[in-house]
Design an enzyme around this catalytic site. Structure first.
Site, PDB file in Angstrom:
ATOM      1  N   HIS A  58      11.674   8.202  54.893  1.00  0.00           N
ATOM      2  CA  HIS A  58      10.777   9.255  54.411  1.00  0.00           C
ATOM      3  C   HIS A  58       9.728   8.634  53.494  1.00  0.00           C
ATOM      4  O   HIS A  58       9.939   7.570  52.910  1.00  0.00           O
ATOM      5  CB  HIS A  58      11.560  10.313  53.644  1.00  0.00           C
ATOM      6  N   GLU A  60       8.791   9.455  50.521  1.00  0.00           N
ATOM      7  CA  GLU A  60       9.255   9.279  49.143  1.00  0.00           C
ATOM      8  C   GLU A  60      10.076   8.002  48.986  1.00  0.00           C
ATOM      9  O   GLU A  60       9.908   7.264  48.012  1.00  0.00           O
ATOM     10  CB  GLU A  60      10.124  10.466  48.698  1.00  0.00           C
ATOM     11  N   CYS A  88      13.334  16.612  50.230  1.00  0.00           N
ATOM     12  CA  CYS A  88      14.622  17.050  50.766  1.00  0.00           C
ATOM     13  C   CYS A  88      15.731  16.575  49.822  1.00  0.00           C
ATOM     14  O   CYS A  88      15.478  15.880  48.841  1.00  0.00           O
ATOM     15  CB  CYS A  88      14.828  16.471  52.165  1.00  0.00           C
ATOM     16  N   CYS A  91      15.930  12.697  49.421  1.00  0.00           N
ATOM     17  CA  CYS A  91      14.874  12.159  48.567  1.00  0.00           C
ATOM     18  C   CYS A  91      15.060  12.594  47.121  1.00  0.00           C
ATOM     19  O   CYS A  91      14.824  11.807  46.197  1.00  0.00           O
ATOM     20  CB  CYS A  91      13.509  12.568  49.102  1.00  0.00           C
TER      21      CYS A  91
END
Length: 154
Positions: A58, A60, A88, A91
């Site tokens: 992801h 992040e 999410c 993260c």
């Protein structure tokens, strides 16, 4: 520093949006993130789970990894993360472990958002670190980028 003006959340979200657009151009869900310390970007990331064949890739996570390398530490105290989509749970956990001071996000994620949309991990008093969260920065622009991406795929 005399005369130093720190970048605004809007400006910093613009940097994250550029990374989100680059992710979309690669066929990834358009999410971009930056880590900032003392007004300087020390980590950048765009979504890449498809390209990397990695469910943890992801935006992040990529930005946190780059920032950790820049500082030579897995803890990132005094740093902020600016991301185009509400983080999410995965993260959010990484953000807490990194000890970020603040998260700024654009669009809410009604399916997996962990900053209040589905759950609010940052508000759980049982956890030992509490990152401040500010959502909705350039939310319309961030949301429109995601909506256009998914509309093109239907």
């Amino acid at each position: 520093m005399t005369g130093f003006v720190s970048p605004t959340d809007d400006d910093l979200m613009g940097e994250a949006l550029a990374l989100a657009r680059a992710a979309a151009a690669r066929g990834e869900v358009p999410v971009g993130a930056i880590v900032v310390r003392d007004g300087a970007i020390i980590g950048r990331g765009g979504n890449a789970p498809i390209e990397a064949c990695d469910p943890t890739a992801h935006a992040e996570i990529a930005a946190l990894r780059e920032a950790g390398r820049a500082l030579g530490n897995y803890r990132l105290p005094g740093c902020e993360l600016h991301v185009t989509l509400e983080p999410c749970a995965m993260c959010a956990g990484a953000i807490m472990h990194a000890r970020l001071a603040r998260v700024v996000f654009g669009a809410r994620d009604p399916k997996t958002g962990a900053c209040g949309s589905v759950v609010d991990l940052f508000a759980d008093a049982r956890l030992n670190h509490h990152t401040r969260v500010h959502g909705g920065v350039r939310a319309d622009e961030c949301g429109a980028l995601l909506s256009a991406f998914f509309a093109d795929r239907r």
